[in-house]
Design a protein around this motif. Structure first.
Motif, PDB file in Angstrom:
ATOM      1  N   ARG A  35      20.024 -28.134  32.379  1.00 60.72           N
ATOM      2  CA  ARG A  35      18.662 -27.620  32.189  1.00 60.72           C
ATOM      3  C   ARG A  35      18.616 -26.096  32.341  1.00 60.72           C
ATOM      4  N   GLN A  36      19.347 -25.573  33.306  1.00 61.17           N
ATOM      5  CA  GLN A  36      19.377 -24.116  33.486  1.00 61.17           C
ATOM      6  C   GLN A  36      19.987 -23.428  32.275  1.00 61.17           C
ATOM      7  N   ILE A  37      21.076 -24.008  31.778  1.00 64.18           N
ATOM      8  CA  ILE A  37      21.727 -23.370  30.621  1.00 64.18           C
ATOM      9  C   ILE A  37      20.822 -23.446  29.398  1.00 64.18           C
ATOM     10  N   GLU A  38      20.159 -24.589  29.178  1.00 64.39           N
ATOM     11  CA  GLU A  38      19.251 -24.706  28.034  1.00 64.39           C
ATOM     12  C   GLU A  38      18.081 -23.725  28.145  1.00 64.39           C
ATOM     13  N   SER A  39      17.591 -23.532  29.390  1.00 70.63           N
ATOM     14  CA  SER A  39      16.487 -22.583  29.565  1.00 70.63           C
ATOM     15  C   SER A  39      16.926 -21.166  29.229  1.00 70.63           C
ATOM     16  N   MET A  40      18.134 -20.786  29.673  1.00 65.73           N
ATOM     17  CA  MET A  40      18.631 -19.449  29.361  1.00 65.73           C
ATOM     18  C   MET A  40      18.858 -19.304  27.872  1.00 65.73           C
ATOM     19  N   GLN A  41      19.387 -20.383  27.236  1.00 67.99           N
ATOM     20  CA  GLN A  41      19.611 -20.283  25.796  1.00 67.99           C
ATOM     21  C   GLN A  41      18.289 -20.235  25.034  1.00 67.99           C
ATOM     22  N   GLY A  42      17.231 -20.962  25.552  1.00 65.02           N
ATOM     23  CA  GLY A  42      15.946 -20.959  24.856  1.00 65.02           C
ATOM     24  C   GLY A  42      15.182 -19.660  25.068  1.00 65.02           C
ATOM     25  N   GLY A  43      15.387 -19.039  26.223  1.00 61.43           N
ATOM     26  CA  GLY A  43      14.714 -17.769  26.493  1.00 61.43           C
ATOM     27  C   GLY A  43      13.234 -17.921  26.676  1.00 61.43           C
ATOM     28  N   SER A  44      12.656 -19.014  26.996  1.00 62.70           N
ATOM     29  CA  SER A  44      11.227 -19.235  27.178  1.00 62.70           C
ATOM     30  C   SER A  44      10.802 -18.750  28.547  1.00 62.70           C
TER      31      SER A  44
ATOM     32  N   GLY B 295       7.748 -19.268  29.849  1.00 63.08           N
ATOM     33  CA  GLY B 295       7.059 -20.339  30.551  1.00 63.08           C
ATOM     34  C   GLY B 295       8.033 -21.315  31.200  1.00 63.08           C
ATOM     35  N   ASP B 296       9.134 -21.509  30.548  1.00 67.09           N
ATOM     36  CA  ASP B 296      10.104 -22.461  31.103  1.00 67.09           C
ATOM     37  C   ASP B 296      10.873 -21.882  32.258  1.00 67.09           C
ATOM     38  N   VAL B 297      11.098 -20.555  32.223  1.00 67.45           N
ATOM     39  CA  VAL B 297      11.959 -19.964  33.239  1.00 67.45           C
ATOM     40  C   VAL B 297      11.183 -19.298  34.331  1.00 67.45           C
ATOM     41  N   ALA B 298       9.877 -19.235  34.216  1.00 67.89           N
ATOM     42  CA  ALA B 298       9.085 -18.556  35.246  1.00 67.89           C
ATOM     43  C   ALA B 298       8.943 -19.466  36.439  1.00 67.89           C
ATOM     44  N   LEU B 299      10.030 -19.700  37.164  1.00 69.92           N
ATOM     45  CA  LEU B 299      10.058 -20.551  38.356  1.00 69.92           C
ATOM     46  C   LEU B 299      10.351 -19.690  39.547  1.00 69.92           C
ATOM     47  N   PRO B 300       9.528 -19.765  40.574  1.00 70.18           N
ATOM     48  CA  PRO B 300       9.753 -18.926  41.755  1.00 70.18           C
ATOM     49  C   PRO B 300      11.101 -19.219  42.363  1.00 70.18           C
ATOM     50  N   GLY B 301      11.782 -18.099  42.677  1.00 69.03           N
ATOM     51  CA  GLY B 301      13.069 -18.216  43.365  1.00 69.03           C
ATOM     52  C   GLY B 301      14.217 -18.535  42.464  1.00 69.03           C
ATOM     53  N   VAL B 302      14.024 -18.738  41.149  1.00 66.56           N
ATOM     54  CA  VAL B 302      15.135 -19.044  40.243  1.00 66.56           C
ATOM     55  C   VAL B 302      15.085 -18.059  39.087  1.00 66.56           C
ATOM     56  N   PRO B 303      15.319 -16.712  39.287  1.00 65.49           N
ATOM     57  CA  PRO B 303      15.250 -15.728  38.223  1.00 65.49           C
ATOM     58  C   PRO B 303      16.386 -15.840  37.244  1.00 65.49           C
ATOM     59  N   ALA B 304      17.498 -16.499  37.649  1.00 67.35           N
ATOM     60  CA  ALA B 304      18.659 -16.548  36.774  1.00 67.35           C
ATOM     61  C   ALA B 304      18.459 -17.475  35.606  1.00 67.35           C
ATOM     62  N   MET B 305      17.355 -18.211  35.599  1.00 66.30           N
ATOM     63  CA  MET B 305      17.097 -19.142  34.519  1.00 66.30           C
ATOM     64  C   MET B 305      16.522 -18.414  33.289  1.00 66.30           C
ATOM     65  N   SER B 306      16.027 -17.180  33.387  1.00 64.54           N
ATOM     66  CA  SER B 306      15.344 -16.481  32.275  1.00 64.54           C
ATOM     67  C   SER B 306      16.177 -15.286  31.824  1.00 64.54           C
ATOM     68  N   SER B 307      15.761 -14.799  30.636  1.00 67.77           N
ATOM     69  CA  SER B 307      16.377 -13.575  30.116  1.00 67.77           C
ATOM     70  C   SER B 307      15.900 -12.380  30.949  1.00 67.77           C
ATOM     71  N   PRO B 308      16.528 -11.204  30.843  1.00 68.33           N
ATOM     72  CA  PRO B 308      16.102 -10.016  31.625  1.00 68.33           C
ATOM     73  C   PRO B 308      14.657  -9.633  31.340  1.00 68.33           C
ATOM     74  N   ALA B 309      14.250  -9.755  30.090  1.00 67.00           N
ATOM     75  CA  ALA B 309      12.863  -9.379  29.763  1.00 67.00           C
ATOM     76  C   ALA B 309      11.899 -10.350  30.413  1.00 67.00           C
ATOM     77  N   ALA B 310      12.221 -11.619  30.384  1.00 65.56           N
ATOM     78  CA  ALA B 310      11.340 -12.601  31.011  1.00 65.56           C
ATOM     79  C   ALA B 310      11.295 -12.398  32.506  1.00 65.56           C
ATOM     80  N   VAL B 311      12.426 -12.061  33.101  1.00 64.53           N
ATOM     81  CA  VAL B 311      12.451 -11.820  34.555  1.00 64.53           C
ATOM     82  C   VAL B 311      11.583 -10.614  34.905  1.00 64.53           C
ATOM     83  N   ARG B 312      11.655  -9.585  34.045  1.00 64.33           N
ATOM     84  CA  ARG B 312      10.841  -8.384  34.314  1.00 64.33           C
ATOM     85  C   ARG B 312       9.373  -8.722  34.168  1.00 64.33           C
ATOM     86  N   ALA B 313       9.054  -9.577  33.191  1.00 67.00           N
ATOM     87  CA  ALA B 313       7.661  -9.970  33.011  1.00 67.00           C
ATOM     88  C   ALA B 313       7.166 -10.715  34.232  1.00 67.00           C
ATOM     89  N   ILE B 314       7.975 -11.555  34.809  1.00 69.45           N
ATOM     90  CA  ILE B 314       7.577 -12.314  36.008  1.00 69.45           C
ATOM     91  C   ILE B 314       7.346 -11.354  37.158  1.00 69.45           C
TER      92      ILE B 314
END
Length: 478
Positions: free
Chosen positions: A240-249, A251-270
């Motif tokens: 699931r983590q790998i699919e989230s990183m590959q999808g780059g969503s 909404g999917d990766v905006a999970l507290p405490g798990v920034p490694a699930m999103s792209s850098p831009a998504a992490v910055r947005a969070i």
């Protein structure tokens, strides 16, 4: 009517006087016949020697039960050996008793003249255990003495030799039986060994161990199953983590405490959303910081959206250089390897459980198949032990007989020279002749008197009721 005169007891004397020659002549003839028989009957002489069973030179505990026989059995054994062809042929040959007859006839004649009788027990301290008289009847005194002594000497020699030979042959026979039993025992041991090897692991004595192995393997199977389940859950999270990183969503990766699930831009947005929320709690919407954060958040979301809308090949290519992404893929591969290893271990454990369960289930059948061979082996083992014990006893008996340590016969008294014939018995024959002569003479005299119808005295006339006018007395010769 004719009257028979009564017979008075005094008439016996008259009868004897009148019929004296009827009494004397048969008596003389009987005595003459007896004398003739005494003169012409062949003389037979009898003598005897005494045999004794000597005490054993070894302790009685070493003698086997076969050596202990009753006096009746001992006498029967002595008669059998004493009248055997081996003993009698030696005596006939050594004493020259054939006299023109065949050896079989001489042996048979000698056998008929032998008598063996037990002797009453004696209280002498050095007396043998058992004593026997061996008697022989012959035609000549000296020859009778020699034959009797030769007979007991040959018997003692043959007895010792036969006992030694019998003990040796018994030991040899039992030794052959022991060797045969030992070979059968070895064959049964080999057969039992092959049978146990063919059923190794399923033997009855291994049932408890097999049950314990099944229990341990079931516990191991449960542990392995739980480990597989845990690894599968971990693999699902990694995928699931790998699919989230590959999808780059976002909404999917905006999970507290798990920034490694999103792209850098998504992490910055969070991160900007968190700062904006914190600034709105302190400032108004028109505050420069709030305005700036709102503009940066819009730019970060636009960048994240653009990142998410990029082609998958571009996103994957960019993620390959990302250390987090590489770590997640490596963890996924390791999880997959561990799952496959655990599954192989699970299959092996299940197979082993099946094997051990099959062994436990087949144990009664194996026990039934092995029981026949085991029973034959135990019976043969017992027979081998019994034969070994008998062999030791036979060897001990053989050693005792070789060393003359057992019971053996010995000549106690040798046969004396007979001085008077045992047959015919002169006194008995003459007495019988006299008695027969008296009986025959008396019978003839009484018979003659009974048939005589003459009157010899006046008393006979009175008995028949005839009157007597006078009686003339007997006139003696001058």
């Amino acid at each position: 009517m004719e009257n028979t005169p009564a017979f008075h007891p005094l008439d016996y004397i008259s009868v004897v006087r009148r019929r004296m020659w009827w009494l004397i002549v048969p008596l003389v003839l009987a005595v003459a016949v007896g004398a003739a028989l005494i003169t012409w009957l062949p003389r037979q002489y009898n003598t005897s020697a005494t045999l004794g069973m000597s005490l054993p030179a070894v302790t009685s505990q070493l003698l086997t039960e076969a050596q202990k026989v009753t006096p009746e059995e001992r006498l029967r054994n002595i008669n059998q050996l004493l009248t055997s062809d081996a003993v009698l042929q030696r005596v006939v040959t050594e004493e020259g008793l054939a006299n023109g007859a065949t050896a079989a006839e001489a042996v048979q004649r000698l056998r008929q003249r032998i008598v063996t009788l037990p002797v009453q027990e004696t209280s002498l301290p050095n007396a043998p255990v058992e004593r026997f008289n061996v008697g022989y009847t012959g035609d000549e005194p000296a020859l009778t003495q020699r034959v009797t002594n030769r007979l007991v000497d040959v018997f003692v020699q043959e007895s010792s030799r036969k006992r030694a030979v019998r003990a040796e042959e018994t030991a040899m026979f039992i030794n052959m039986q022991v060797e045969a039993s030992q070979q059968r025992l070895a064959d049964l041991e080999e057969k039992l060994r092959r049978a146990k090897e063919s059923y190794m692991g399923a033997l009855p004595e291994q049932t408890d161990a097999n049950v314990a192995m099944v229990t341990g393997l079931q516990q191991q199977l449960e542990t392995t199953t739980n480990a597989i389940r845990g690894e599968q859950d971990r693999l699902s999270n990694l995928e699931r983590q790998i699919e989230s990183m590959q999808g780059g969503s976002v909404g999917d990766v905006a999970l507290p405490g798990v920034p490694a699930m999103s792209s850098p831009a998504a992490v910055r947005a969070i991160a900007l959303e968190r700062e904006l929320s914190a600034a709105r709690g302190s400032y108004t919407e028109s505050h420069p910081d709030v305005v700036r954060l709102r503009e940066e958040l819009a730019a970060a979301k636009a960048a994240a959206t653009a990142e998410a809308n990029r082609p998958a090949e571009d996103r994957v290519a960019s993620l390959r250089v990302d250390p987090m992404y590489r770590g997640l893929t490596n963890d996924r591969e390791q999880a997959r390897l561990r799952i496959r290893e655990l599954q192989r271990s699970e299959s092996q454990v299940r197979a082993q459980i099946g094997i051990y369960r099959a062994r436990v289930e087949s144990s009664p059948r194996v026990e039934q198949q092995l029981s026949t061979v085991q029973r034959e082996y135990e019976l043969e083992k017992q027979q081998y032990a019994a034969l070994s014990q008998r062999l030791r006893s036979a060897e001990m008996t053989d050693s005792i007989e070789r060393n003359q340590g057992g019971e053996r016969f010995a000549v106690i008294t040798r046969a004396p020279l007979p001085t008077t014939p045992s047959s015919p018995n002169t006194e008995r024959l003459m007495l019988v002749s006299v008695l027969l002569g008296l009986c025959l003479g008396g019978a003839l005299a009484l018979g003659r008197e009974y048939l005589d119808r003459s009157i010899h005295d006046a008393r006979a006339l009175r008995d028949i009721q005839v009157p007597v006018l006078g009686e003339i007395p007997r006139i003696a010769n001058a």
